[in-house]
Motif scaffolding. Structure first.
Motif, PDB file in Angstrom:
ATOM      1  N   THR A  84       0.829  -1.205   0.000  1.00 41.47           N
ATOM      2  CA  THR A  84       0.000   0.000   0.000  1.00 41.47           C
ATOM      3  C   THR A  84       0.868   1.260   0.000  1.00 41.47           C
ATOM      4  OG1 THR A  84      -1.813   1.159   1.104  1.00 41.47           O
ATOM      5  CG2 THR A  84      -0.206   0.095   2.521  1.00 41.47           C
ATOM      6  N   LYS A  85       0.360   2.296  -0.597  1.00 40.28           N
ATOM      7  CA  LYS A  85       1.069   3.576  -0.652  1.00 40.28           C
ATOM      8  C   LYS A  85       0.577   4.546   0.431  1.00 40.28           C
ATOM      9  CE  LYS A  85       3.189   2.482  -4.510  1.00 40.28           C
ATOM     10  NZ  LYS A  85       4.192   1.481  -4.340  1.00 40.28           N
ATOM     11  N   LEU A  86      -0.359   4.084   1.258  1.00 40.03           N
ATOM     12  CA  LEU A  86      -0.902   4.943   2.306  1.00 40.03           C
ATOM     13  C   LEU A  86       0.111   5.143   3.428  1.00 40.03           C
ATOM     14  CD1 LEU A  86      -4.503   3.451   2.624  1.00 40.03           C
ATOM     15  CD2 LEU A  86      -3.805   5.494   1.362  1.00 40.03           C
ATOM     16  N   SER A  87       0.029   6.290   4.076  1.00 41.20           N
ATOM     17  CA  SER A  87       0.888   6.564   5.227  1.00 41.20           C
ATOM     18  C   SER A  87       0.341   5.839   6.454  1.00 41.20           C
ATOM     19  CB  SER A  87       0.927   8.066   5.515  1.00 41.20           C
ATOM     20  OG  SER A  87      -0.350   8.514   5.952  1.00 41.20           O
ATOM     21  N   LYS A  88       1.171   5.732   7.477  1.00 39.42           N
ATOM     22  CA  LYS A  88       0.740   5.088   8.713  1.00 39.42           C
ATOM     23  C   LYS A  88      -0.448   5.825   9.321  1.00 39.42           C
ATOM     24  CE  LYS A  88       2.289   3.568  13.244  1.00 39.42           C
ATOM     25  NZ  LYS A  88       3.408   3.402  14.170  1.00 39.42           N
ATOM     26  N   GLU A  89      -0.432   7.154   9.247  1.00 37.95           N
ATOM     27  CA  GLU A  89      -1.527   7.951   9.800  1.00 37.95           C
ATOM     28  C   GLU A  89      -2.829   7.688   9.058  1.00 37.95           C
ATOM     29  OE1 GLU A  89       1.512   9.333   8.914  1.00 37.95           O
ATOM     30  OE2 GLU A  89       2.263   9.408  10.965  1.00 37.95           O
ATOM     31  N   LYS A  90      -2.763   7.573   7.732  1.00 36.30           N
ATOM     32  CA  LYS A  90      -3.968   7.324   6.937  1.00 36.30           C
ATOM     33  C   LYS A  90      -4.501   5.915   7.213  1.00 36.30           C
ATOM     34  CE  LYS A  90      -7.095   8.206   3.869  1.00 36.30           C
ATOM     35  NZ  LYS A  90      -8.231   9.035   4.232  1.00 36.30           N
ATOM     36  N   ILE A  91      -3.603   4.943   7.328  1.00 34.03           N
ATOM     37  CA  ILE A  91      -4.033   3.579   7.651  1.00 34.03           C
ATOM     38  C   ILE A  91      -4.709   3.562   9.018  1.00 34.03           C
ATOM     39  CG2 ILE A  91      -3.229   1.236   8.143  1.00 34.03           C
ATOM     40  CD1 ILE A  91      -0.982   1.743   6.076  1.00 34.03           C
ATOM     41  N   HIS A  92      -4.112   4.251   9.988  1.00 37.13           N
ATOM     42  CA  HIS A  92      -4.685   4.351  11.334  1.00 37.13           C
ATOM     43  C   HIS A  92      -6.102   4.934  11.253  1.00 37.13           C
ATOM     44  CE1 HIS A  92      -4.328   4.910  15.775  1.00 37.13           C
ATOM     45  NE2 HIS A  92      -5.260   5.820  15.519  1.00 37.13           N
ATOM     46  N   GLU A  93      -6.258   5.998  10.489  1.00 34.60           N
ATOM     47  CA  GLU A  93      -7.555   6.657  10.342  1.00 34.60           C
ATOM     48  C   GLU A  93      -8.595   5.720   9.728  1.00 34.60           C
ATOM     49  OE1 GLU A  93      -9.420  10.063   7.489  1.00 34.60           O
ATOM     50  OE2 GLU A  93      -7.413  10.443   8.267  1.00 34.60           O
ATOM     51  N   VAL A  94      -8.197   4.979   8.686  1.00 36.38           N
ATOM     52  CA  VAL A  94      -9.133   4.072   8.017  1.00 36.38           C
ATOM     53  C   VAL A  94      -9.542   2.930   8.946  1.00 36.38           C
ATOM     54  CG1 VAL A  94      -9.374   2.401   6.136  1.00 36.38           C
ATOM     55  CG2 VAL A  94      -8.362   4.636   5.684  1.00 36.38           C
ATOM     56  N   ILE A  95      -8.581   2.372   9.689  1.00 35.36           N
ATOM     57  CA  ILE A  95      -8.909   1.281  10.613  1.00 35.36           C
ATOM     58  C   ILE A  95      -9.848   1.789  11.705  1.00 35.36           C
ATOM     59  CG2 ILE A  95      -7.995  -0.288  12.358  1.00 35.36           C
ATOM     60  CD1 ILE A  95      -5.438  -0.486  10.629  1.00 35.36           C
ATOM     61  N   LYS A  96      -9.578   2.960  12.222  1.00 32.97           N
ATOM     62  CA  LYS A  96     -10.376   3.495  13.331  1.00 32.97           C
ATOM     63  C   LYS A  96     -11.768   3.939  12.888  1.00 32.97           C
ATOM     64  CE  LYS A  96     -10.061   6.557  17.266  1.00 32.97           C
ATOM     65  NZ  LYS A  96      -9.136   7.282  18.104  1.00 32.97           N
ATOM     66  N   ASN A  97     -11.853   4.659  11.762  1.00 29.81           N
ATOM     67  CA  ASN A  97     -13.123   5.268  11.353  1.00 29.81           C
ATOM     68  C   ASN A  97     -13.834   4.532  10.231  1.00 29.81           C
ATOM     69  OD1 ASN A  97     -12.626   7.402  13.184  1.00 29.81           O
ATOM     70  ND2 ASN A  97     -11.326   8.393  11.677  1.00 29.81           N
ATOM     71  N   GLY A  98     -13.150   3.571   9.596  1.00 29.85           N
ATOM     72  CA  GLY A  98     -13.752   2.873   8.471  1.00 29.85           C
ATOM     73  C   GLY A  98     -13.703   3.729   7.220  1.00 29.85           C
ATOM     74  N   LYS A  99     -13.973   3.095   6.085  1.00 33.19           N
ATOM     75  CA  LYS A  99     -14.004   3.820   4.824  1.00 33.19           C
ATOM     76  C   LYS A  99     -14.736   2.951   3.806  1.00 33.19           C
ATOM     77  CE  LYS A  99     -11.180   6.075   1.337  1.00 33.19           C
ATOM     78  NZ  LYS A  99      -9.839   6.407   0.874  1.00 33.19           N
ATOM     79  N   GLY A 100     -15.659   3.549   3.075  1.00 34.33           N
ATOM     80  CA  GLY A 100     -16.420   2.767   2.101  1.00 34.33           C
ATOM     81  C   GLY A 100     -17.192   1.662   2.798  1.00 34.33           C
ATOM     82  N   ILE A 101     -16.968   0.415   2.355  1.00 38.21           N
ATOM     83  CA  ILE A 101     -17.690  -0.702   2.972  1.00 38.21           C
ATOM     84  C   ILE A 101     -16.999  -1.229   4.228  1.00 38.21           C
ATOM     85  CG2 ILE A 101     -18.758  -1.441   0.812  1.00 38.21           C
ATOM     86  CD1 ILE A 101     -16.688  -3.723   0.706  1.00 38.21           C
ATOM     87  N   MET A 102     -15.802  -0.726   4.525  1.00 32.32           N
ATOM     88  CA  MET A 102     -15.100  -1.172   5.728  1.00 32.32           C
ATOM     89  C   MET A 102     -15.713  -0.501   6.955  1.00 32.32           C
ATOM     90  SD  MET A 102     -11.109  -1.073   6.693  1.00 32.32           S
ATOM     91  CE  MET A 102     -10.599  -1.318   8.377  1.00 32.32           C
ATOM     92  N   PRO A 103     -16.166  -1.322   7.909  1.00 36.24           N
ATOM     93  CA  PRO A 103     -16.795  -0.725   9.095  1.00 36.24           C
ATOM     94  C   PRO A 103     -15.750  -0.178  10.067  1.00 36.24           C
ATOM     95  CG  PRO A 103     -16.742  -3.105   9.301  1.00 36.24           C
ATOM     96  CD  PRO A 103     -16.210  -2.771   7.922  1.00 36.24           C
ATOM     97  N   PRO A 104     -16.110   0.813  10.840  1.00 35.75           N
ATOM     98  CA  PRO A 104     -15.196   1.316  11.866  1.00 35.75           C
ATOM     99  C   PRO A 104     -15.177   0.386  13.065  1.00 35.75           C
ATOM    100  CG  PRO A 104     -17.272   2.501  11.963  1.00 35.75           C
ATOM    101  CD  PRO A 104     -17.346   1.590  10.771  1.00 35.75           C
ATOM    102  N   GLY A 105     -14.131   0.501  13.866  1.00 32.90           N
ATOM    103  CA  GLY A 105     -14.101  -0.183  15.148  1.00 32.90           C
ATOM    104  C   GLY A 105     -13.733  -1.653  15.123  1.00 32.90           C
ATOM    105  N   LEU A 106     -13.150  -2.159  14.038  1.00 34.38           N
ATOM    106  CA  LEU A 106     -12.735  -3.560  14.047  1.00 34.38           C
ATOM    107  C   LEU A 106     -11.639  -3.796  15.081  1.00 34.38           C
ATOM    108  CD1 LEU A 106     -12.690  -4.398  10.229  1.00 34.38           C
ATOM    109  CD2 LEU A 106     -14.374  -5.086  11.933  1.00 34.38           C
ATOM    110  N   ILE A 107     -10.831  -2.773  15.312  1.00 35.78           N
ATOM    111  CA  ILE A 107      -9.813  -2.791  16.361  1.00 35.78           C
ATOM    112  C   ILE A 107     -10.056  -1.534  17.180  1.00 35.78           C
ATOM    113  CG2 ILE A 107      -7.343  -2.796  16.862  1.00 35.78           C
ATOM    114  CD1 ILE A 107      -6.916  -3.929  14.019  1.00 35.78           C
TER     115      ILE A 107
END
Length: 124
Positions: A84-107
């Motif tokens: 992936t070309k995403l930064s660590k901060e962007k990955i953190h944001e996506v995991i925490k808040n979700g994006k598209g069909i990915m739900p937030p709060g999996l971790i």
């Protein structure tokens, strides 16, 4: 003589109001016990940060991520995580808040999200 069709609705309404009233009285009597349970829950949540040392990002990825990101995390319904070309901060944001069909709060714990972001960035 015909029955009035609104009577059952009035009886159900009255029963519901009575039930709400008595449940609120019961809750007032138990408010100290409920507050104590909430305080215990806060203590358990504080323990989650300490449990982060046991966090296994690879195991979590295999259990929660492969269904959308593919068996090798190379893409599927979700984008590829490998390379992936995403930064660590962007990955953190996506995991925490979700994006598209990915739900937030999996971790939930921030330390665990950071560990997962590091794991994703290590995938080649």
């Amino acid at each position: 003589m015909s029955k009035n069709p609104i009577v059952p609705y009035i009886l159900i309404f009255a029963l519901g109001l009575g039930l709400i009233f008595f449940m609120s009285l019961y809750g007032l009597d138990k408010k100290e016990e409920i507050a104590k349970q909430n305080d215990e829950g806060t203590t358990e949540e504080a323990g989650k940060e300490e449990a982060s040392a046991d966090f296994d990002a690879e195991a979590v990825a295999k259990s929660k991520c492969i269904s959308c990101h593919g068996g090798n995390l190379e893409g599927g319904a979700g984008p590829a995580l490998v390379g992936t070309k995403l930064s660590k901060e962007k990955i953190h944001e996506v995991i925490k808040n979700g994006k598209g069909i990915m739900p937030p709060g999996l971790i939930s714990a921030d330390a665990d999200i950071d560990a997962m972001a590091d794991y994703i960035l290590s995938l080649k």
